[in-house]
Enzyme design. Structure first.
Site, short mmCIF file in Angstrom:
data_model
loop_
_atom_site.label_atom_id
_atom_site.label_comp_id
_atom_site.label_asym_id
_atom_site.label_seq_id
_atom_site.Cartn_x
_atom_site.Cartn_y
_atom_site.Cartn_z
N ASP A 135 0.86 -1.19 0.00
CA ASP A 135 0.00 0.00 0.00
C ASP A 135 0.89 1.24 0.00
O ASP A 135 2.01 1.22 0.54
CB ASP A 135 -0.85 0.05 1.28
CG ASP A 135 -2.09 -0.84 1.20
OD1 ASP A 135 -2.41 -1.36 0.12
OD2 ASP A 135 -2.75 -1.00 2.25
N ARG A 185 -1.06 -0.92 -8.91
CA ARG A 185 -2.41 -0.46 -8.52
C ARG A 185 -2.44 1.07 -8.63
O ARG A 185 -1.59 1.73 -8.03
CB ARG A 185 -2.72 -0.88 -7.08
CG ARG A 185 -4.07 -0.34 -6.59
CD ARG A 185 -4.20 -0.39 -5.07
NE ARG A 185 -4.27 -1.73 -4.53
CZ ARG A 185 -4.02 -2.02 -3.26
NH1 ARG A 185 -3.66 -1.06 -2.40
NH2 ARG A 185 -4.09 -3.26 -2.83
C1 LIG Z 1 -8.56 -1.39 -3.69
C2 LIG Z 1 -8.14 -0.04 -3.22
C3 LIG Z 1 -6.91 0.12 -2.62
C4 LIG Z 1 -6.47 1.39 -2.22
N1 LIG Z 1 -5.21 1.56 -1.73
C5 LIG Z 1 -4.77 2.82 -1.48
C6 LIG Z 1 -3.42 3.05 -1.12
O1 LIG Z 1 -2.59 2.14 -1.02
N2 LIG Z 1 -3.05 4.33 -0.87
C7 LIG Z 1 -3.92 5.40 -0.98
O2 LIG Z 1 -3.52 6.54 -0.78
N3 LIG Z 1 -5.20 5.18 -1.29
C8 LIG Z 1 -5.66 3.93 -1.55
N4 LIG Z 1 -6.96 3.74 -1.90
C9 LIG Z 1 -7.96 4.84 -1.73
C10 LIG Z 1 -8.00 5.77 -2.94
O3 LIG Z 1 -6.83 6.53 -3.01
C11 LIG Z 1 -9.22 6.71 -2.86
O4 LIG Z 1 -9.10 7.50 -1.72
C12 LIG Z 1 -10.56 6.01 -2.82
O5 LIG Z 1 -10.58 4.91 -3.65
C13 LIG Z 1 -11.69 6.97 -3.26
O6 LIG Z 1 -11.46 7.41 -4.57
P1 LIG Z 1 -12.24 6.86 -5.86
O7 LIG Z 1 -11.21 6.51 -6.87
O8 LIG Z 1 -13.17 5.78 -5.50
O9 LIG Z 1 -12.96 8.11 -6.48
P2 LIG Z 1 -13.83 9.29 -5.90
O10 LIG Z 1 -13.90 10.29 -7.00
O11 LIG Z 1 -13.32 9.75 -4.57
O12 LIG Z 1 -15.23 8.60 -5.67
C14 LIG Z 1 -16.02 8.13 -6.74
C15 LIG Z 1 -17.31 7.54 -6.17
O13 LIG Z 1 -16.99 6.39 -5.40
C16 LIG Z 1 -17.81 6.29 -4.25
N5 LIG Z 1 -16.95 6.34 -3.04
C17 LIG Z 1 -15.64 6.67 -2.99
N6 LIG Z 1 -15.15 6.56 -1.74
C18 LIG Z 1 -16.20 6.16 -0.96
C19 LIG Z 1 -16.35 5.87 0.42
N7 LIG Z 1 -15.33 5.98 1.27
N8 LIG Z 1 -17.58 5.50 0.87
C20 LIG Z 1 -18.63 5.39 0.03
N9 LIG Z 1 -18.55 5.65 -1.31
C21 LIG Z 1 -17.35 6.03 -1.80
C22 LIG Z 1 -18.79 7.44 -4.34
O14 LIG Z 1 -19.93 6.98 -5.04
C23 LIG Z 1 -18.02 8.44 -5.18
O15 LIG Z 1 -18.88 9.35 -5.83
C24 LIG Z 1 -7.38 2.50 -2.36
C25 LIG Z 1 -8.62 2.33 -2.96
C26 LIG Z 1 -9.01 1.09 -3.40
C27 LIG Z 1 -10.34 0.95 -4.09
#
Ligand SMILES: Cc1cc2nc3c(=O)[nH]c(=O)nc-3n(C[C@H](O)[C@H](O)[C@H](O)COP(=O)(O)OP(=O)(O)OC[C@H]3O[C@@H](n4cnc5c(N)ncnc54)[C@H](O)[C@@H]3O)c2cc1C
Length: 308
Positions: A135, A185
């Site tokens: 991560d 990722r």
């Molecule tokens: C498998 C995975 C591993 C990850 N690993 C890391 C990592 O190692 N380091 C790191 O910095 N970040 C990590 N993240 C988190 C990532 O950086 C984002 O903060 C997170 O995924 C929200 O962004 P989004 O791409 O979904 O888009 P966004 O534009 O934030 O969200 C798009 C849509 O997704 C839904 N959504 C997003 N987040 C949520 C929530 N918390 N609750 C409910 N609905 C939500 C909503 O419908 C929103 O409108 C990871 C995410 C995933 C999916």
């Protein structure tokens, strides 16, 4: 504004105590966390496998600052991998590690200690047919994580890197890490970062994310598109098709408890869907990041805290 508040709260021991002991917290935690023990996580992994999805399991915890804590985290991963193996679920499963949970922040030799524990986890993962993803944490740790990833890949080429589109450096990092057989990722980034190193407007993060999907699909690596954003998923699918990628040549990843409807859609259309499944008792930092991402998650929570 809300995300700034949550960022402060995530570093305050008073807020931590309030949130951890607040009676309504459990409901929110249960939505995002698969339980407290490795058995809970393995049950969730079994159900997801039966429904045609893969997993990356995370032992919750971060910012461990003593050698004993780092050893315990390492052992928790070993136990988890062995349990997955006993249940016939290890092959094709992935575990996600935070190097800060393996002691990286220790002032003396922290990076070497984290690398050693991560190496031990990779050895066990290799023996049971699983893979490991490192991560990515806040921007001050990116160089160290990339360095440890590169060392590990000399022996375990399947160790995956995470890159965050909110960081300005990420286009350059893709060029450096995306050679085959790398697994990468791509996330938007969950940490609140200063404007000197990160895009501040969501629009710019989204633009970078779309551009970087394209760069990863065009490269020889195995892209892991980790987002719940339907527009980005459509873009990834079109980009994969343009670059002649079959469904097994890339994958979508989403978080446990977030957009399960979208997770099913991805699976149903034949793409590879992997769910990130966190478990454990040290859920505070993880929960704060999930709340910060989505104001709707926060409203009821802050209201409840204000009325304490
Ligand atoms: C498998 C995975 C591993 C990850 N690993 C890391 C990592 O190692 N380091 C790191 O910095 N970040 C990590 N993240 C988190 C990532 O950086 C984002 O903060 C997170 O995924 C929200 O962004 P989004 O791409 O979904 O888009 P966004 O534009 O934030 O969200 C798009 C849509 O997704 C839904 N959504 C997003 N987040 C949520 C929530 N918390 N609750 C409910 N609905 C939500 C909503 O419908 C929103 O409108 C990871 C995410 C995933 C999916």
């Amino acid at each position: 504004m809300i995300s700034a508040l949550l960022d402060r709260a995530s570093r305050s021991s008073r807020s931590r105590h309030l949130v951890e002991t607040f009676p309504l917290t459990r409901r929110v935690v249960d939505r995002f966390v698969a339980g407290e023990t490795s058995r809970d996580a393995v049950e969730v992994a079994a159900a997801l496998a039966a429904s045609g999805m893969r997993v990356s399991i995370d032992v919750l915890g971060e910012d461990v600052v003593d050698g004993g804590g780092a050893r315990r985290t390492g052992q928790a991963y070993v136990d988890l991998l062995q349990l997955l193996d006993e249940r016939g679920l290890a092959s094709g499963a992935d575990v996600s590690l935070k190097l800060s949970a393996l002691g990286r922040a220790l002032p003396q030799g922290g990076e070497a200690m984290a690398a050693e524990h991560a190496h031990g986890i990779c050895e066990v993962a290799a023996s049971v047919g699983s893979t490991v993803t490192l991560d990515m944490e806040d921007h001050t740790t990116v160089d160290s994580t990339l360095r440890i990833g590169e060392q590990l890949r000399a022996t375990f080429p399947w160790v995956a890197t995470v890159l965050q589109s909110n960081l300005r450096r990420t286009d350059g990092d893709i060029a450096a890490v995306a050679d085959p057989p790398a697994r990468v990722r791509l996330v938007k980034g969950a940490y609140r970062e200063p404007g000197t190193v990160a895009h501040e407007r969501k629009r710019d993060v989204d633009r970078a994310y779309a551009r970087q999907i394209e760069a990863l699909m065009a490269s020889g690596c195995h892209p892991m598109i980790a987002t719940h954003d339907p527009a980005m998923l459509e873009h990834a699918r079109a980009s994969a098709a343009r670059h002649g990628r079959a469904p097994g040549d890339w994958e979508v990843q989403m978080l446990f408890g977030v957009r399960t409807d979208l997770q099913r859609q991805v699976r149903d259309r034949g793409d590879t869907m992997r769910v990130y499944v966190p478990f454990g008792t040290d859920w505070y930092g993880y929960l704060m990041r999930r709340l910060a991402e989505r104001p709707a998650n926060v409203v009821f929570f802050l209201r409840a805290l204000a009325g304490r």
